[in-house]
Motif scaffolding. Structure first.
Motif, short mmCIF file in Angstrom:
data_model
loop_
_atom_site.label_atom_id
_atom_site.label_comp_id
_atom_site.label_asym_id
_atom_site.label_seq_id
_atom_site.Cartn_x
_atom_site.Cartn_y
_atom_site.Cartn_z
N VAL A 1 0.85 -1.20 0.00
CA VAL A 1 0.00 0.00 0.00
C VAL A 1 0.88 1.25 0.00
N ASP A 2 0.68 2.09 -0.99
CA ASP A 2 1.37 3.38 -1.07
C ASP A 2 0.39 4.48 -0.68
N GLY A 3 0.91 5.56 -0.15
CA GLY A 3 0.05 6.67 0.24
C GLY A 3 0.86 7.87 0.69
N HIS A 4 0.17 8.89 1.17
CA HIS A 4 0.80 10.11 1.65
C HIS A 4 0.36 10.31 3.09
N HIS A 5 1.32 10.31 4.03
CA HIS A 5 1.01 10.30 5.47
C HIS A 5 0.16 9.07 5.80
N ALA B 1 -1.87 10.87 -7.68
CA ALA B 1 -0.64 11.64 -7.45
C ALA B 1 0.40 10.79 -6.74
N VAL B 2 -0.03 10.01 -5.75
CA VAL B 2 0.89 9.12 -5.04
C VAL B 2 1.50 8.11 -6.01
N ALA B 3 0.66 7.53 -6.87
CA ALA B 3 1.16 6.54 -7.83
C ALA B 3 2.19 7.16 -8.77
N LYS B 4 1.99 8.42 -9.13
CA LYS B 4 2.93 9.09 -10.03
C LYS B 4 4.18 9.55 -9.31
N LEU B 5 4.01 10.02 -8.08
CA LEU B 5 5.11 10.59 -7.32
C LEU B 5 6.03 9.51 -6.75
N GLY B 6 5.48 8.36 -6.41
CA GLY B 6 6.26 7.31 -5.76
C GLY B 6 7.53 6.93 -6.50
N PRO B 7 7.46 6.60 -7.79
CA PRO B 7 8.69 6.23 -8.52
C PRO B 7 9.72 7.34 -8.56
N ALA B 8 9.28 8.59 -8.66
CA ALA B 8 10.22 9.70 -8.68
C ALA B 8 10.96 9.82 -7.35
N LEU B 9 10.23 9.63 -6.25
CA LEU B 9 10.87 9.70 -4.94
C LEU B 9 11.79 8.50 -4.70
N ARG B 10 11.39 7.35 -5.17
CA ARG B 10 12.26 6.18 -5.04
C ARG B 10 13.58 6.43 -5.78
N ALA B 11 13.48 7.01 -6.96
CA ALA B 11 14.69 7.31 -7.72
C ALA B 11 15.56 8.32 -6.98
N LEU C 1 1.23 17.34 -0.68
CA LEU C 1 1.23 16.46 -1.84
C LEU C 1 1.25 17.26 -3.14
N ASP C 2 0.49 18.35 -3.20
CA ASP C 2 0.45 19.13 -4.44
C ASP C 2 1.81 19.74 -4.75
N GLU C 3 2.51 20.27 -3.74
CA GLU C 3 3.81 20.88 -3.97
C GLU C 3 4.85 19.84 -4.37
N MET C 4 4.81 18.69 -3.75
CA MET C 4 5.78 17.64 -4.10
C MET C 4 5.52 17.12 -5.50
N LEU C 5 4.26 17.01 -5.89
CA LEU C 5 3.93 16.54 -7.23
C LEU C 5 4.48 17.51 -8.28
N GLY D 1 4.12 0.46 1.66
CA GLY D 1 5.08 0.59 0.57
C GLY D 1 5.74 1.95 0.60
N MET D 2 5.36 2.81 -0.35
CA MET D 2 5.95 4.13 -0.45
C MET D 2 5.03 5.16 0.21
N ASP D 3 5.47 5.71 1.32
CA ASP D 3 4.78 6.86 1.91
C ASP D 3 5.48 8.10 1.36
N THR D 4 4.81 8.80 0.46
CA THR D 4 5.47 9.89 -0.25
C THR D 4 5.81 11.06 0.66
N ALA D 5 5.10 11.23 1.77
CA ALA D 5 5.45 12.29 2.71
C ALA D 5 6.74 11.96 3.44
N VAL D 6 6.87 10.73 3.92
CA VAL D 6 8.06 10.32 4.65
C VAL D 6 9.27 10.28 3.72
N ALA D 7 9.07 9.78 2.51
CA ALA D 7 10.17 9.77 1.54
C ALA D 7 10.59 11.20 1.20
N GLY D 8 9.62 12.09 1.04
CA GLY D 8 9.94 13.48 0.76
C GLY D 8 10.71 14.12 1.91
N TYR D 9 10.40 13.72 3.12
CA TYR D 9 11.11 14.22 4.31
C TYR D 9 12.59 13.84 4.26
#
Length: 908
Positions: A404-408, A488-498, A446-450, A427-435
């Motif tokens: 499960v991926d998500g934001h927060h 947005a999470v689905a799109k942002l996740g791979p970019a943050l993983r990279a 989420l909007d700013e990170m996207l 899986g990928m928490d885009t907020a924690v990865a962004g941190y």
């Protein structure tokens, strides 16, 4: 008609007048100075100003905007009154640098920019406002300077006053000024002349506050009439006015705004000039204001589809659909279809705060179908459907089988957990990865990170609250918004993983931060039990003591007054009792804790006030605050913050359990109210001297390493080296000072801070630091090397890969560079200590996963565990083993473990 300005005879228009210096100054001190571009350009002031402007354009819809700026040359006020503004500190260099950028932004947006030698920005705005109002333009003056209140005597002029920060405004018309000040706008200069303005170094009349000033002006009509009738006033007030007659008259010459500055300005030409979207995009790109550019584009109705093709900073719309279902069986079928995927993106929607309010529903997006040419489509499970047993069962099966991926995600895990649904595989928490990728951010929206990582934006609504996911407003559809967020999470996740892979931080995320999400959610969901009667008794006891102290203070003062009122306390201390005035603030002499400490011994009232403040803070902030947070189940369910502290440390709020006082006996009594469940004990495990062990490991200093390796009293060993005495001759005072030096270094403390902590002259503190570094030279070398490396890289990094950017190291400002050096010294130590504790929490949760013991609380370097009565020693060994084994350092880790019937009993 005012001199130098041609009149506008066209239809009624709306004119927005901005005080550039005032708003830039407010923004600078409201936002952190570590907001900077990748190149090191500090942007907090220009970001705050630009954000205000975008909001003003959206909310005020002006036909024209004028921005006025002060100039460096003295004005007529400085020449007439040499002391005018003489008390002001020099404007910080990093603010001066940004004022040019604020002007550049204003010009790029098509605003009219004004400045004139000899006049302040206020005068220019007053002149334009008065002339425009005479032609029946609607004028709104936006400023943080109260002198603008006098302009509102014209019904066509209003003041949008910036009270604080970048978003706290209040709009005043004539009645609003009357309500705020007690006088009409036309009488404001006289009112202010009596009250004074410390920020402009215009002294007021002692004993004349705002209420008295308003009463006098309303009664006598003018300063002249008031001064002619001093014999009508009570003697003390009359004497004060007579003694300060010159100040009042000088103030009356300085405070009124000039309304006929000879500006060569055509009101007909003030309409918003057509801004060039590409030029604005390039400027905002340089400033790294991509989200602001997106918001501005929406406000101005620019076609971003065309600009998106013009460069890499362009943004494209995120497109997603949502599918709703009428029956539980249809929902279950759709959920089951997602189980064929390996991962889903999930986004919840809440009635208020995520994780702590009603879950309105959740959007689930099959990520295997989100990357093709088709528009990604999420399924929506609403609040009623989540409560259906069949649907809850399907969700549980899904979340047990897919990532499960998500934001927060922690907030979603907490909400689902309260409904009996376990979200097992994060899986990928885009907020924690962004941190991890950008720890200097403040919100991880989420909007700013996207936009930043994917050059993509949400097509419509934006989050109203930084750091949360609730995008709802009165006209939005929570299902559609949640679907957009899942996409947005689905799109942002791979970019943050990279990005994590590029920074060698993927293992930091995968092995520490990701599993920690679930650990924290479980602790929040379980909470910690509170003995309400014990807490209520403590609050009552503190309340009784506060009341007695209040009575004592009134008696010592010789007159009744409100002890918690700063103006009244100032009057008692400095005027009635005649104590030595302390540091002067904008509103008068300070009565803060440091000022009162310097007054100790001058009068017995000081001891009573300090004790009253301590007791009242304990009662209201901690006692009443904790009582308010007890849930119906008798437990406190705080929120743990994983993406706040830049060092990597955890924090908590609602309530802030990390702030429970421990330095005083009174404060420590609050821990008696934290108790275990029935038939359990509360086990408390605390890392021993974790920061000092980290310093020893990172520096490799033989003296420190040896002391820890041999299990000696490291503070006594340090004192022996610093004071050049045998270890068995170290006095308690020596040990205490050495301890303060050691911990001060862990937090970047220098000689000044150490002298304040120890209560010694700064020269003595400097000598102690010199002796410390002579005794442990590798510590000094480590700190110097850390700063040098951080200056080259732009960041510090822990052995686990946690980074902390420090743009201050590249600043032209000496003080900022010094602050950056202290941060660099501190960041590596605190960062590694944070990493160790997080590793221990994750591993401890794994060992306790099958029960019956369970984690209930984390505070600083402590962890609290509920263990069944009779198993304390067994779990003490387990907890100690796990925490000591969190990492293999060059010095041994040590953990103190104890247990009892309360937190206080365990610590005792």
């Amino acid at each position: 008609m005012r001199q130098g300005i041609e009149a506008n005879v066209g239809p009624v228009s709306r004119l927005l007048l901005l005080d550039g210096n005032s708003l830039g100054y407010r923004a600078f001190f409201a936002l952190p100075t570590d907001m900077a571009t990748a190149s090191g350009q500090v942007t907090n002031a220009v970001f705050g100003f630009t954000s205000m402007v975008v909001n003003l354009l959206a909310n005020q819809a002006p036909d024209a905007v004028v921005v006025a700026f002060d100039r460096q040359e003295p004005t007529f006020r400085h020449k007439a009154l040499p002391t005018y503004k003489a008390n002001r500190d020099k404007t910080p260099d990093i603010l001066v640098q940004q004022m040019g950028l604020i002007r550049q932004v204003s010009e790029a947006l098509g605003f009219t920019v004004l400045e004139m030698p000899g006049y302040e920005a206020d005068d220019l705005l007053a002149t334009v406002a008065t002339t425009a109002a005479a032609q029946q333009w609607e004028v709104v003056v936006v400023t943080g300077d109260r002198d603008a209140y006098q302009l509102v005597e014209d019904p066509w002029i209003k003041v949008l006053y910036n009270r604080r920060g970048v978003s706290d405004y209040v709009l005043y018309d004539e009645e609003g000024i009357l309500e705020r000040t007690g006088v009409r706008p036309s009488d404001y200069p006289a009112f202010a002349a009596l009250r004074g303005d410390p920020s402009d170094n215009l002294p007021g009349v002692p004993g004349v506050g705002e209420k008295t000033a308003a009463r006098l002006i309303n009664q006598y009509g003018s300063i002249e009439n008031l001064l002619d009738h001093l014999e009508d006033l009570r003697p003390k007030l009359a004497d004060s006015l007579a003694c300060h007659r010159g100040d009042v008259i000088s103030n009356m010459a300085a405070i009124p705004l000039v309304r006929d500055v000879p500006l060569e300005l055509d009101l007909n030409a003030l309409g918003l000039q057509a801004a060039d979207p590409e030029a604005v995009r390039q400027l905002f790109g340089f400033l790294e204001f991509r989200s602001l550019y997106s918001r501005l584009s929406q406000v101005l109705g620019w076609n971003q589809a065309s600009t998106a093709e013009q460069g890499e900073d362009g943004l494209v719309d995120l497109v997603a659909k949502v599918e709703r279902f009428a029956s539980p069986s249809q929902v279950c079928s759709a959920i089951s279809s997602c189980a064929k995927s390996t991962s889903v993106a999930v986004q919840g929607s809440w009635s208020a705060q995520p994780g702590r309010s009603t879950l309105l529903g959740l959007a689930i997006l099959d990520e295997s179908k989100a990357g093709g040419a088709d528009v990604p489509e999420a399924i929506w499970v609403d609040e009623r459907q989540v409560l259906e047993p069949s649907v809850a069962g399907s969700l549980g099966e899904l979340f047990a089988s897919v990532t499960v991926d998500g934001h927060h995600l922690k907030e979603l895990i907490r909400s689902l957990g309260s409904l009996g649904i376990d979200l097992a595989v994060v899986g990928m928490d885009t907020a924690v990865a962004g941190y991890l990728v950008e720890p200097s951010d403040t919100s991880y929206r989420l909007d700013e990170m996207l936009e930043r990582f994917c050059a993509t934006r949400f097509p419509s609504q934006k989050p109203k609250t930084p750091g949360v996911l609730d995008l709802q407003d009165d006209e939005s559809d929570e299902a559609e918004i949640a679907a957009q967020q899942a996409a947005a999470v689905a799109k942002l996740g791979p970019a943050l993983r990279a990005a994590l892979e590029e920074r060698a931080q993927l293992s930091l995320y995968e092995d520490i931060e990701r599993p920690l999400i679930t650990v924290l959610a479980k602790m929040e969901l379980l909470g910690i039990r509170i003995d309400r009667p014990a807490l209520e008794a403590l609050v009552a006891e503190l309340g009784a003591e506060a009341s007695e102290l209040d009575k004592t203070i009134q008696d010592l003062a010789g007159t009744p007054f409100k002890v918690g009122s700063t103006p009244q306390l100032r009057e008692i201390l400095y005027n009635k009792l005649g104590l030595a005035p302390q540091r002067r603030t904008k509103t008068g002499y300070s009565t803060d804790a440091a000022s009162l400490e310097r007054l100790r011994g001058q009068h017995p009232i000081i001891e009573a006030i300090l004790r009253w403040r301590e007791v009242e803070k304990l009662r209201s902030t901690f006692g009443v605050g904790l009582l308010a947070e007890i849930a119906p189940d008798g437990r406190i369910h705080a929120s743990f913050n994983q993406t706040v502290a830049r060092t990597g440390r955890l924090s908590s709020d609602q309530p802030n359990l990390h702030n429970i006082p421990v330095r005083t006996e009174d404060g420590r009594r609050f821990r008696r109210a934290f108790v275990p469940s029935d038939d359990y004990s509360l086990l408390v495990a605390d890392y021993d001297q974790i920061e000092l062990r980290v310093i020893a490991h990172l520096s490799g200093d033989p003296g420190l390493v040896e002391a820890f390796a041999e299990g000696r009293d490291v503070h006594a060993a340090t004192a022996a080296r610093v004071f050049s005495v045998p270890e068995d001759q170290v006095t308690p005072q020596m040990r205490s000072k050495a301890k303060m030096v050691s911990y001060g270094l862990a937090y970047g403390m220098e000689a000044y801070g150490l002298s304040r902590r120890l209560g010694v002259p700064i020269q003595e503190a400097e000598a102690m630091l010199t002796a410390y570094f002579e005794a442990f030279p590798r510590v000094r070398s480590y700190m110097d090397q850390t700063v040098d490396l951080a200056r080259k890289r732009g960041y510090t990094e822990t052995p686990f890969g946690r980074r902390r950017p420090i743009p201050e190291l590249a600043s032209n400002n000496y003080r900022l560079r010094q602050a950056g050096e202290r941060q660099a010294m501190n960041a590596g130590i605190q960062g590694l200590a944070a990493d160790l504790f997080k590793v221990a929490l994750v591993q401890l949760d794994g060992r306790l996963a099958q029960g019956p013991a369970r984690l209930v609380l984390q505070v600083h370097d402590e962890v609290l565990v509920e263990v069944p009565t009779g198993t304390e020693e067994e779990f003490a060994d387990l907890v100690s083993q796990v925490m000591v084994g969190a990492a293999d350092l060059s010095v041994p880790l040590s953990v103190h473990v104890a247990w009892g019937s309360s937190w206080e009993a365990a610590k005792a």
